[in-house]
Design an enzyme around this catalytic site. Sequence first.
Site, short mmCIF file in Angstrom:
data_model
loop_
_atom_site.label_atom_id
_atom_site.label_comp_id
_atom_site.label_asym_id
_atom_site.label_seq_id
_atom_site.Cartn_x
_atom_site.Cartn_y
_atom_site.Cartn_z
N THR A 80 72.10 10.69 115.96
CA THR A 80 71.33 10.06 115.68
C THR A 80 72.48 8.27 115.25
OG1 THR A 80 69.45 8.56 113.84
CG2 THR A 80 71.75 10.26 112.99
N ARG A 81 70.70 7.14 115.74
CA ARG A 81 72.32 5.80 114.63
C ARG A 81 70.51 4.61 113.99
NH1 ARG A 81 69.39 3.99 119.46
NH2 ARG A 81 68.59 1.52 118.65
N HIS A 115 63.78 9.34 108.13
CA HIS A 115 62.20 10.47 107.42
C HIS A 115 61.97 11.37 107.73
CE1 HIS A 115 62.41 5.21 107.36
NE2 HIS A 115 62.54 5.23 108.63
N HIS A 130 61.67 12.78 111.01
CA HIS A 130 63.16 13.55 111.57
C HIS A 130 63.78 15.09 110.95
CE1 HIS A 130 63.06 9.10 111.94
NE2 HIS A 130 63.39 9.54 113.26
N ARG A 152 63.19 12.33 123.26
CA ARG A 152 62.49 11.39 124.14
C ARG A 152 63.08 10.06 124.04
NH1 ARG A 152 58.12 7.06 124.63
NH2 ARG A 152 57.26 7.33 126.27
#
Length: 570
Positions: free
Chosen positions: A197-198, A202, A205, A291
Amino acid sequence: MSNLNAPHGGELVDLIASEQQLEGLKSEAGNLASWDLSHRQLCDIELLLNGGFSPLNGFMTESDYQSVLDNMRLADGTLWPMPITLDVSEDFAAKVAVGDKVTLRDPEGVVIAVLELSDKWVPNKTEEAEKVYGAADEAHPAVNYLFHKAGNVYLGGKVIGLELPNHYDYKALRDTPAELRAKFAKWGWRKVVAFQTRNPMHRAHQELTFRAAREQEANLLIHPVVGMTKPGDIDHYSRVRCYEHILNQYPEQTTMLSLLPLAMRMGGPREALWHAIIRKNYGCTHLIVGRDHAGPGKNSQGEDFYGPYDAQELLQQHEEELGIKMVPFQMMVYVKEKAEYMPIDDVEEGMTVLNISGTEVRRRLQEGLEIPDWFSYPDVVEELRKTKPPRHKQGVTVFFTGLSGAGKSTIANALMVKLLEMGGRPVTLLDGDLVRKHLSSELGFSKEHRNINILRIGYVASEITKNGGFAICAPIAPYKQTRREVREMIEEQGGFVEVHVATSLEECERRDRKGLYALAREGKIKEFTGISDPYEAPETPELYIDTVDCTPDEAAQRVLLKLESMGFIK
């Protein structure tokens, strides 16, 4: 140097010099040609030295580079999708020859490694852009970097590390591949799902990562990128504080957080493959791929650079060869009737789906609006509010651009006075002539020097913006790319409002108090914007003003109304 056999994944390349080598290298390094590593190069060399980029043993040779472009493989056939090259200036390249050694230093001058130079070549950057990123479109951040920031000559060769780059932040969360593998072995983590992740995480996730790990009967590694990400992303300090809060939402001893010093390229499918190789080196057995994984957004035609599932399809083709399994990302949505998150495919017809886009989250933060508990955790939202306060509490730069004589300085002065009248935030005027006098007096008017001057103005404005003030800039700033760099620099800190003072060339010449246009027409002033040097007009400024049909007071009022409509003043 040796290869380290590890309990998870394949062999790690160890490029750190032995104690015996170190003594000689330290004394030799001071006599070699020396290159100061850029931020991206520093990220790359850290992952070369710590084994994260295994099996690479240095910056790529020309044959490896070309093979990666053409086939996503090194010259020996090993799967590797992303070129890892040391780009340097033409001036520096002229000072070194194949067979030389080159000292590589961090920004503070500390020697990180020595490069044994085996290859030197001038790449075809358009070919690189098209083959690696799918298009030579400067809307892609990596393509923009390639064309405008990367050096024009590539150096390749093995590197011998003297020490890893030093980090003062989050030392307890920075694990090398060998250290992370050792932790997994010690804790008995045989199956580990990595989450790349970057962005802040929340509830959706947390739900999807928890489900992914549970379905695989595996432990979870939250492995965010803290090197270089996409311009405009939230800084890694704020994100890491958010990740630390969200760790409390997982069952104890099932999940860990570790930081990855990677410089992302936002390369979509190839990047997903690259991420998988890196996570395999870190000892992971699975990688969650979402995605449009590592997609940069829209191209110049307003279309996505990559298909939504291109990354998943490419990784699926190679997961057996890589030895790391892909866990496809299922979009999680909140279902009102069930009061829980569900995969979107499992939602029954007639159920109410709630979702908030990233754009909407940013809007709510900017306007100080509520972010519901079903979407995120209160302590995560609190951290984001500290980093991204409402717009009327942020610093902001108003950046005027236009021809000489267009009226930029006059409007900027009028705006400064009106903002000072309003009060509430400090106001600084960075007028082109004043900056030339006090900050850039040694610079001439060549294209290179004009760009340096604009970037200096941008840097000062970014510091003012970061500290909550108004920065008003009024240079000519004729070049589109330089203005883009200034915008990216400032938008990391707060607001940026570009105002194109679009007074015509004819009107500017008519007003020419200093007689500069006349001298330029006579050839006595070289490279004069609008006459012998182009002015690249902004395509999508926040505001467009022609001073032929408005007074300075009216123009300044239009800027105030724009600031108000954007939420920067109340």
